[in-house]
Design an enzyme around this catalytic site. Structure first.
Site, PDB file in Angstrom:
ATOM      1  N   HIS A  99       0.857  -1.058   0.098  1.00  4.88           N
ATOM      2  CA  HIS A  99      -0.020  -0.041   0.037  1.00  4.88           C
ATOM      3  C   HIS A  99       0.901   1.302  -0.064  1.00  4.88           C
ATOM      4  CE1 HIS A  99      -3.988   1.841   0.700  1.00  4.88           C
ATOM      5  NE2 HIS A  99      -3.239   2.710   1.094  1.00  4.88           N
ATOM      6  N   ASP A 178     -13.952   4.162   7.174  1.00  4.49           N
ATOM      7  CA  ASP A 178     -12.785   4.645   6.451  1.00  4.49           C
ATOM      8  C   ASP A 178     -13.409   5.528   5.102  1.00  4.49           C
ATOM      9  OD1 ASP A 178      -9.800   5.547   5.861  1.00  4.49           O
ATOM     10  OD2 ASP A 178     -10.446   4.507   4.044  1.00  4.49           O
ATOM     11  N   ARG A 185     -12.573  13.950   5.271  1.00  5.16           N
ATOM     12  CA  ARG A 185     -11.299  14.621   5.534  1.00  5.16           C
ATOM     13  C   ARG A 185     -10.788  15.203   3.901  1.00  5.16           C
ATOM     14  NH1 ARG A 185      -7.772   9.582   6.445  1.00  5.16           N
ATOM     15  NH2 ARG A 185      -6.211  11.094   6.228  1.00  5.16           N
ATOM     16  N   SER A 200      -6.450   5.177   9.037  1.00  4.64           N
ATOM     17  CA  SER A 200      -7.400   5.119   7.370  1.00  4.64           C
ATOM     18  C   SER A 200      -6.680   3.773   6.613  1.00  4.64           C
ATOM     19  CB  SER A 200      -7.053   6.179   6.587  1.00  4.64           C
ATOM     20  OG  SER A 200      -7.336   5.918   5.291  1.00  4.64           O
ATOM     21  N   LYS A 204      -7.957  -0.471   6.712  1.00  8.98           N
ATOM     22  CA  LYS A 204      -8.106  -1.211   5.480  1.00  8.98           C
ATOM     23  C   LYS A 204      -7.178  -2.344   4.997  1.00  8.98           C
ATOM     24  CE  LYS A 204      -7.752   2.470   2.842  1.00  8.98           C
ATOM     25  NZ  LYS A 204      -8.096   3.950   2.493  1.00  8.98           N
TER      26      LYS A 204
HETATM   27  N1  URA Z   1      -4.344   6.697   1.703  1.00 11.33           N
HETATM   28  C1  URA Z   1      -5.329   6.272   2.387  1.00 11.33           C
HETATM   29  O1  URA Z   1      -5.848   5.095   2.211  1.00 11.33           O
HETATM   30  N2  URA Z   1      -5.568   6.898   3.438  1.00 11.33           N
HETATM   31  C2  URA Z   1      -5.077   7.873   3.704  1.00 11.33           C
HETATM   32  O2  URA Z   1      -5.520   8.730   4.761  1.00 11.33           O
HETATM   33  C3  URA Z   1      -3.993   8.557   2.967  1.00 11.33           C
HETATM   34  C4  URA Z   1      -3.591   7.959   1.898  1.00 11.33           C
END
Ligand code: URA
Length: 450
Positions: A99, A178, A185, A200, A204
């Site tokens: 990620h 999220d 946000r 966040s 995930k």
């Molecule tokens: N990527 C994400 O999934 N969440 C964030 O807050 C910033 C980048």
């Protein structure tokens, strides 16, 4: 103000009644929130009982005052369990996920996933769409005709068993908290906060079920977190959260001061990814992808970094990773013709050469502004729900450190609508600085946190 930050109205007959107003006030005044207050805020917002305006105020209070590590663990857990969790146990212990915290020209998933899968990793991955000035893997994959970014759970698992990779869009059932919090946000200037980014991303990742996780934490002008020190804090925080949930996890801190590779924009980036897998890509992009792949393989197989790096080299040189890329795209319904023909995804109707107005070295290329230029050309969304122009974007003919003469092309701007050029040119002018002295090379990989 009473002990712990609650207002008098919350006490009735000696019993505290949790109210979102008090939770906001408590965080505003820099107190730590209790576990049940965090659960109350996350659950209440996810199920619609807490309105956007109160959640926005709480997010801003968290943005300004931060969270301690207990609060952050509870926030991440509350977001993780706000929806379903994927059980990937039938895929064994080699499940792998990567990620990125978000960047410009960041097509690393398209390269790392087939490299890792060609070496035995099981990449069962959910990816996102572009956010703000940054691109998203799902928008890139949708530039491939026929590619399906939604699969049933059975098809998703079945494809990973058969080919070693499946990448789909974030399901609404995975970490729905999220999804809602991120959208808020994005429009309340509360994205670049360590506790909010960490919770966040990690909610995930934990709900998506992979055992082995590599985080690409970006620092620099094109990243959400600009300073390297802050990016290190973010990386350390996320690694701790992952370890506490028994994941094998590492974070690689990478340079996002200039766009990664030469292409910015969806179809352009997909074609560039195929070039890297054919051994003909930009060196910066290939270096970052090799590092991320090798780190993920260390976690999956227990190999040393040197062993992993050797395997990655062989996978690219032998063509095994490229073949895995073709197999993956085809398995998900996509037309893989672009792998052999770099014009197969089509070409934008308007291609404008952005030229240098003086001679000198490019001393700085602000990646965020380049990302904004690509967005206004049509490669990203101005607001959520906007349609993307898959062929729009930018090819950087020159990058930071390159010399260019007055009148030479720095970049080619691609769009289907020539009225968009003026805005894009404006961003390019602000983004690129030309001076007489060649700047020092910057590292691509700053550090690895294991
Ligand atoms: N990527 C994400 O999934 N969440 C964030 O807050 C910033 C980048």
């Amino acid at each position: 103000m009473l002990k712990s930050g609650y207002s008098a109205e919350s006490y009735q007959n000696g019993v505290v009644h949790v109210r979102i107003y008090d939770i906001i006030q408590k965080k505003r005044d820099n107190f730590s929130l209790d576990d049940d207050e965090i659960y109350y805020a996350v659950n209440g917002f996810t199920n619609g009982e807490i309105p956007d305006y109160q959640m926005s105020a709480l997010l801003m209070a968290i943005y300004l005052n931060g969270m301690d590590s207990r609060e952050l663990t509870v926030l991440t857990t509350a977001m993780t369990i706000s929806g379903d969790s994927l059980d990937l146990s039938e895929l064994g212990n080699l499940t792998a996920d990567k990620h990125s915290t978000g960047g410009v020209g960041d097509k690393t998933t398209l390269i790392v996933a087939p490299v890792v899968a060609s070496l035995g990793g099981k990449v069962a991955k959910m990816s996102g769409r572009g956010l703000g000035h940054t691109g998203g893997t799902i928008d890139k994959l949708e530039a491939i005709p026929g590619f399906k970014t939604t699969l049933s759970r059975e098809d998703f698992i079945g494809q990973v068993k058969k080919t070693g990779i499946a990448v789909i869009g974030q399901s609404g059932q995975i970490a729905p908290a999220d999804k809602k919090i991120y959208a808020l946000r994005d429009v309340t200037a509360t994205v670049d906060s360590i506790p909010l980014i960490a919770s966040s991303i990690m909610s995930k990742k934990l709900a998506s079920g992979s055992k082995n996780i590599v985080l690409d934490v970006k620092a620099g002008s094109g990243a959400f977190v600009k300073s390297l020190d802050e990016a290190k804090k973010l990386a350390g925080t996320m690694v701790e959260i992952g370890k506490a949930s028994s994941r094998n996890i590492a974070a690689v801190l990478t340079n996002m001061d200039i766009p990664l590779g030469r292409a910015v924009g969806n179809a352009l980036e997909v074609t560039e990814a195929a070039r890297v897998l054919s051994g003909r890509g930009s060196t910066d992009l290939e270096t970052v992808c090799r590092e991320l792949s090798a780190r993920l393989l260390c976690l999956c197989h227990g190999w040393t970094f040197e062993e992993s790096s050797r395997h990655v080299e062989t996978a690219i040189k032998s063509g095994a990773a490229l073949e895995k890329f073709r197999e993956w795209i085809t398995a998900q319904g996509g037309d893989a013709a672009f792998i052999d023909d770099n014009t197969a995804l089509g070409e934008a109707a308007v291609q404008y050469e952005y030229k240098s107005s003086k001679s000198g070295y490019i001393t700085h290329m602000n990646a965020e502004l380049i990302g904004k230029a690509a967005t206004v050309l049509g490669a990203g969304r101005e607001k959520s729900g906007d349609a993307i122009d898959p062929l729009a974007g930018i090819i950087l003919e020159r990058k930071t450190g390159d010399f260019c003469k007055n009148g030479e092309t720095i970049a080619v701007l691609h769009t289907s609508n020539k009225e968009r050029l003026e805005n894009a040119r404006h961003y390019m002018e602000q983004a690129i600085v030309i001076g007489p002295v060649k700047p020092a090379d910057m590292p691509l990989i700053y550090a690895v946190i294991e």
